[in-house]
Design an enzyme around this catalytic site. Structure first.
Site, PDB file in Angstrom:
ATOM      1  CE  LYS A  67       6.986 -13.799  -0.728  1.00  0.00           C
ATOM      2  NZ  LYS A  67       5.747 -12.654  -0.816  1.00  0.00           N
ATOM      3  CD  GLN A 119       3.654 -11.003   2.039  1.00  0.00           C
ATOM      4  OE1 GLN A 119       4.678 -11.195   1.469  1.00  0.00           O
ATOM      5  NE2 GLN A 119       2.761 -11.831   1.595  1.00  0.00           N
ATOM      6  CG  ASP A 147       5.324  -8.511  -4.952  1.00  0.00           C
ATOM      7  OD1 ASP A 147       5.624  -9.523  -5.064  1.00  0.00           O
ATOM      8  OD2 ASP A 147       5.159  -7.926  -3.869  1.00  0.00           O
TER       9      ASP A 147
END
Ligand SMILES: NC(=O)c1ccc[n+]([C@@H]2O[C@H](COP(=O)([O-])OP(=O)(O)OC[C@H]3O[C@@H](n4cnc5c(N)ncnc54)[C@H](OP(=O)(O)O)[C@@H]3O)[C@@H](O)[C@H]2O)c1
Length: 295
Positions: free
Chosen positions: A54, A98, A121
């Site tokens: 990412k 994460q 997200d």
């Protein structure tokens, strides 16, 4: 019949190219690049690989990347403090924590602490609620990537019968909302669903997000159906390295489906592309600009 293989890598590269152009334009207009902060807690190898890719994609798109790697002993309060700092940082447009997080940290509290306008997200309850009520939101990257592949393949999906296997907050539920938003007739299946093969057999579109290697068999698939395989499962091999497979038995399903995503090379690359897209969108909205076009 042999299904068309849906090439997620090529589709993702096209999205990332458009994002990179949008990033350059955003920087020209505002004098700064969009910024994405990633937070990795602990040393889970798979999570570390995801976060590295990412950060790499962020830099390749021309965006600013702020990587925060914390030890697995980090307390919930320490992590919440970092999120609060990132919420206030004007150079940060997107925050990605994460998952999974170590056991001492309540993921739900962390997700709820991320400022919704920076929640790239799309996991914050405000964004989940906005998606469910048809309001503009930041949409979870993986299901958004799946929808992008489906629309590229099928054009309109209105009126089609879609079965989503899995009801997690990060994949299954938002996937179902997105399909509903496109006027598909949606069924959500899960571990308590009775006669799952029969339910899946009714689907024009199957999205499998279960986390069980090759669970969906070829004879569950309706002839000509479009199959999107979200699963990423490592199965053992003789050389000890293991091999990645999806939640769908690819070789069997490819005999009957009209089109199918491979694992790897299907949904996975789209997830990162959509994270880049979400960060650019978040930057635009925070800067008071309209959403970037063509994304
Ligand atoms: N490609 C990507 O970028 C990407 C991104 C995210 C996730 N993934 C992969 O996608 C998969 C799903 O992820 P997730 O986070 O959604 O997983 P999750 O939170 O574990 O959810 C799994 C879902 O599958 C359902 N399920 C489990 N066993 C089942 C069975 N035998 N029959 C029917 N349904 C069953 C569960 O039902 P219940 O709710 O009833 O327990 C649950 O809703 C994993 O392989 C993950 O690695 C890939």
């Amino acid at each position: 019949m042999s299904a068309k293989r849906i090439d997620g890598k090529t589709a993702a590269a096209a999205v990332r190219e458009r994002v990179a152009k949008g990033v350059a334009e955003f920087e020209r207009r505002t004098g700064r690049p969009p910024g994405l902060a990633t937070v990795l807690v602990g040393e889970d190898p798979a999570s570390a690989v995801y976060v590295r890719s990412k950060n790499k994609a962020t830099a390749e798109a021309g965006m600013a990347s702020f990587a925060h790697n914390l030890p697995d002993t980090t307390s919930e309060e320490e992590l919440l403090q970092l999120v609060i700092t990132l919420n206030a940082d004007q150079m940060v447009d997107g925050i990605l924590v994460q998952l999974p997080l170590p056991g001492q940290i309540d993921s739900a509290r962390v997700i709820e602490t991320v400022e919704p306008s920076k929640d790239v997200d799309g996991f914050h309850p405000v964004n989940a609620g906005r998606l469910a009520t048809g309001l503009p939101s930041l949409v979870p990257c993986t299901p958004y990537g799946c929808l992008h592949l489906l629309k590229a393949e099928l054009g309109s999906i209105a009126g089609l019968s879609a079965v989503v296997v899995g009801r997690s907050n990060i994949v299954g539920k938002p996937m179902a909302q997105l399909l509903l938003g496109e006027n598909a007739t949606v069924t959500i299946a899960h571990s308590k669903t009775r006669d799952l093969p029969e339910v899946v057999r009714r689907a024009d579109i199957v999205v499998a997000a279960v986390g069980r290697a090759e669970m969906v068999r070829g004879d569950w698939i309706q002839s000509g159906a479009t199959v999107i395989d979200v699963g990423i499962n490592r199965i053992p091999t003789d050389d000890g390295k293991g091999r990645l497979v999806g939640d769908v038995a690819y070789d069997e399903a490819a005999q009957v489906a009209g089109a199918i995503t491979p694992v790897p090379g299907g949904v996975g690359p789209m997830t990162i592309a959509m994270l880049m897209r979400n960060t650019l969108v978040a930057a635009h909205r925070r800067a008071g600009l309209g959403d970037p076009e063509g994304l």
